[in-house]
Design a protein around this motif. Structure first.
Motif, PDB file in Angstrom:
ATOM      1  N   ASN A   1      -0.952   9.206  -4.620  1.00 14.87           N
ATOM      2  CA  ASN A   1      -2.246   9.383  -3.988  1.00 14.87           C
ATOM      3  C   ASN A   1      -2.158   8.936  -2.524  1.00 14.87           C
ATOM      4  O   ASN A   1      -2.237   7.740  -2.237  1.00 14.87           O
ATOM      5  N   PRO A   2      -1.974   9.885  -1.614  1.00 12.68           N
ATOM      6  CA  PRO A   2      -1.800   9.510  -0.206  1.00 12.68           C
ATOM      7  C   PRO A   2      -3.059   8.928   0.444  1.00 12.68           C
ATOM      8  O   PRO A   2      -2.980   8.368   1.530  1.00 12.68           O
ATOM      9  N   TRP A   3      -4.195   9.041  -0.207  1.00 16.65           N
ATOM     10  CA  TRP A   3      -5.422   8.495   0.372  1.00 16.65           C
ATOM     11  C   TRP A   3      -5.339   6.981   0.560  1.00 16.65           C
ATOM     12  O   TRP A   3      -6.007   6.418   1.430  1.00 16.65           O
ATOM     13  N   TRP A   4      -4.531   6.308  -0.238  1.00 25.07           N
ATOM     14  CA  TRP A   4      -4.352   4.867  -0.077  1.00 25.07           C
ATOM     15  C   TRP A   4      -3.804   4.519   1.302  1.00 25.07           C
ATOM     16  O   TRP A   4      -4.062   3.435   1.827  1.00 25.07           O
ATOM     17  N   LEU A   5      -3.056   5.424   1.896  1.00 22.21           N
ATOM     18  CA  LEU A   5      -2.448   5.166   3.203  1.00 22.21           C
ATOM     19  C   LEU A   5      -3.490   4.957   4.295  1.00 22.21           C
ATOM     20  O   LEU A   5      -3.196   4.350   5.332  1.00 22.21           O
ATOM     21  N   LEU A   6      -4.702   5.428   4.075  1.00 15.07           N
ATOM     22  CA  LEU A   6      -5.766   5.220   5.053  1.00 15.07           C
ATOM     23  C   LEU A   6      -6.126   3.739   5.218  1.00 15.07           C
ATOM     24  O   LEU A   6      -6.698   3.343   6.230  1.00 15.07           O
ATOM     25  N   LEU A   7      -5.778   2.946   4.228  1.00 15.57           N
ATOM     26  CA  LEU A   7      -6.044   1.503   4.306  1.00 15.57           C
ATOM     27  C   LEU A   7      -5.063   0.750   5.203  1.00 15.57           C
ATOM     28  O   LEU A   7      -5.336  -0.374   5.607  1.00 15.57           O
ATOM     29  N   MET A   8      -3.925   1.348   5.488  1.00  9.79           N
ATOM     30  CA  MET A   8      -2.877   0.637   6.231  1.00  9.79           C
ATOM     31  C   MET A   8      -3.357   0.060   7.565  1.00  9.79           C
ATOM     32  O   MET A   8      -3.144  -1.127   7.812  1.00  9.79           O
ATOM     33  N   PRO A   9      -3.982   0.838   8.441  1.00  9.70           N
ATOM     34  CA  PRO A   9      -4.407   0.239   9.717  1.00  9.70           C
ATOM     35  C   PRO A   9      -5.457  -0.854   9.536  1.00  9.70           C
ATOM     36  O   PRO A   9      -5.403  -1.885  10.205  1.00  9.70           O
ATOM     37  N   LEU A  10      -6.370  -0.648   8.601  1.00  8.99           N
ATOM     38  CA  LEU A  10      -7.412  -1.639   8.364  1.00  8.99           C
ATOM     39  C   LEU A  10      -6.811  -2.961   7.886  1.00  8.99           C
ATOM     40  O   LEU A  10      -7.152  -4.038   8.399  1.00  8.99           O
ATOM     41  N   VAL A  11      -5.911  -2.881   6.942  1.00  7.46           N
ATOM     42  CA  VAL A  11      -5.290  -4.084   6.390  1.00  7.46           C
ATOM     43  C   VAL A  11      -4.329  -4.716   7.403  1.00  7.46           C
ATOM     44  O   VAL A  11      -4.397  -5.917   7.677  1.00  7.46           O
ATOM     45  N   GLY A  12      -3.449  -3.925   7.950  1.00  2.20           N
ATOM     46  CA  GLY A  12      -2.451  -4.461   8.880  1.00  2.20           C
ATOM     47  C   GLY A  12      -3.080  -5.076  10.114  1.00  2.20           C
ATOM     48  O   GLY A  12      -2.807  -6.236  10.457  1.00  2.20           O
TER      49      GLY A  12
ATOM     50  N   ILE B   1       0.841  -1.209   0.000  1.00  4.05           N
ATOM     51  CA  ILE B   1       0.000   0.000   0.000  1.00  4.05           C
ATOM     52  C   ILE B   1       0.872   1.254   0.000  1.00  4.05           C
ATOM     53  O   ILE B   1       0.600   2.214  -0.712  1.00  4.05           O
ATOM     54  N   ILE B   2       1.928   1.235   0.801  1.00  5.70           N
ATOM     55  CA  ILE B   2       2.852   2.381   0.827  1.00  5.70           C
ATOM     56  C   ILE B   2       3.461   2.588  -0.558  1.00  5.70           C
ATOM     57  O   ILE B   2       3.503   3.715  -1.067  1.00  5.70           O
ATOM     58  N   CYS B   3       3.913   1.502  -1.176  1.00  4.19           N
ATOM     59  CA  CYS B   3       4.504   1.610  -2.518  1.00  4.19           C
ATOM     60  C   CYS B   3       3.488   2.125  -3.524  1.00  4.19           C
ATOM     61  O   CYS B   3       3.801   3.018  -4.328  1.00  4.19           O
ATOM     62  N   TRP B   4       2.281   1.573  -3.481  1.00  2.00           N
ATOM     63  CA  TRP B   4       1.245   2.012  -4.429  1.00  2.00           C
ATOM     64  C   TRP B   4       0.899   3.487  -4.223  1.00  2.00           C
ATOM     65  O   TRP B   4       0.701   4.234  -5.186  1.00  2.00           O
ATOM     66  N   SER B   5       0.822   3.884  -2.967  1.00  2.22           N
ATOM     67  CA  SER B   5       0.515   5.283  -2.662  1.00  2.22           C
ATOM     68  C   SER B   5       1.580   6.211  -3.253  1.00  2.22           C
ATOM     69  O   SER B   5       1.249   7.268  -3.805  1.00  2.22           O
ATOM     70  N   MET B   6       2.831   5.804  -3.148  1.00  2.00           N
ATOM     71  CA  MET B   6       3.908   6.633  -3.706  1.00  2.00           C
ATOM     72  C   MET B   6       3.883   6.611  -5.234  1.00  2.00           C
ATOM     73  O   MET B   6       4.040   7.654  -5.871  1.00  2.00           O
ATOM     74  N   LEU B   7       3.671   5.419  -5.808  1.00  2.00           N
ATOM     75  CA  LEU B   7       3.653   5.321  -7.267  1.00  2.00           C
ATOM     76  C   LEU B   7       2.477   6.075  -7.877  1.00  2.00           C
ATOM     77  O   LEU B   7       2.617   6.716  -8.925  1.00  2.00           O
ATOM     78  N   SER B   8       1.332   5.976  -7.244  1.00  5.33           N
ATOM     79  CA  SER B   8       0.138   6.645  -7.767  1.00  5.33           C
ATOM     80  C   SER B   8       0.067   8.113  -7.347  1.00  5.33           C
ATOM     81  O   SER B   8      -0.798   8.842  -7.820  1.00  5.33           O
TER      82      SER B   8
END
Length: 101
Positions: A47-58, A38-45
């Motif tokens: 789009n920092p909004w992807w980072l909101l998924l980190m706690p949910l997924v982790g 998710i961190i990699c995708w957020s940087m590549l895209s």
């Protein structure tokens, strides 16, 4: 039962005892790996909004492991910072073969 740990070095053996079930450890590994992706995708895209998924997924994968396979409460509830560090140390230890999947 609450434990008072003075250091992460003191906490980590307790953390590993709370992760004896291999399915629980695998779910932690998957959750941590997905967080990195998710961190990699957020940087590549860009789009920092992807980072909101980190706690949910982790935490989602980890807590399923605890509640359904390990049958204990996650250490996060009483030791959030040591537990977060423990997740990444255990992830590294699984990658290097020090801990079995």
């Amino acid at each position: 039962m609450s434990h008072n740990f003075q250091s992460f070095r003191e906490f980590y053996p307790y953390y590993l005892k709370e992760h004896r079930n291999p399915v629980c450890r695998r779910l932690h590994f998957i959750g941590s790996l997905l967080v990195l992706l998710i961190i990699c995708w957020s940087m590549l895209s860009q789009n920092p909004w992807w980072l909101l998924l980190m706690p949910l997924v982790g935490y989602g994968f980890a807590w399923v492991g605890h509640f359904f396979f390990e049958k204990n409460r996650p250490a996060t509830f009483q030791h959030p910072w040591y537990s977060l560090l423990g997740d990444w140390v255990m992830f590294r230890d699984m990658l290097t073969g020090r801990i079995k999947f």
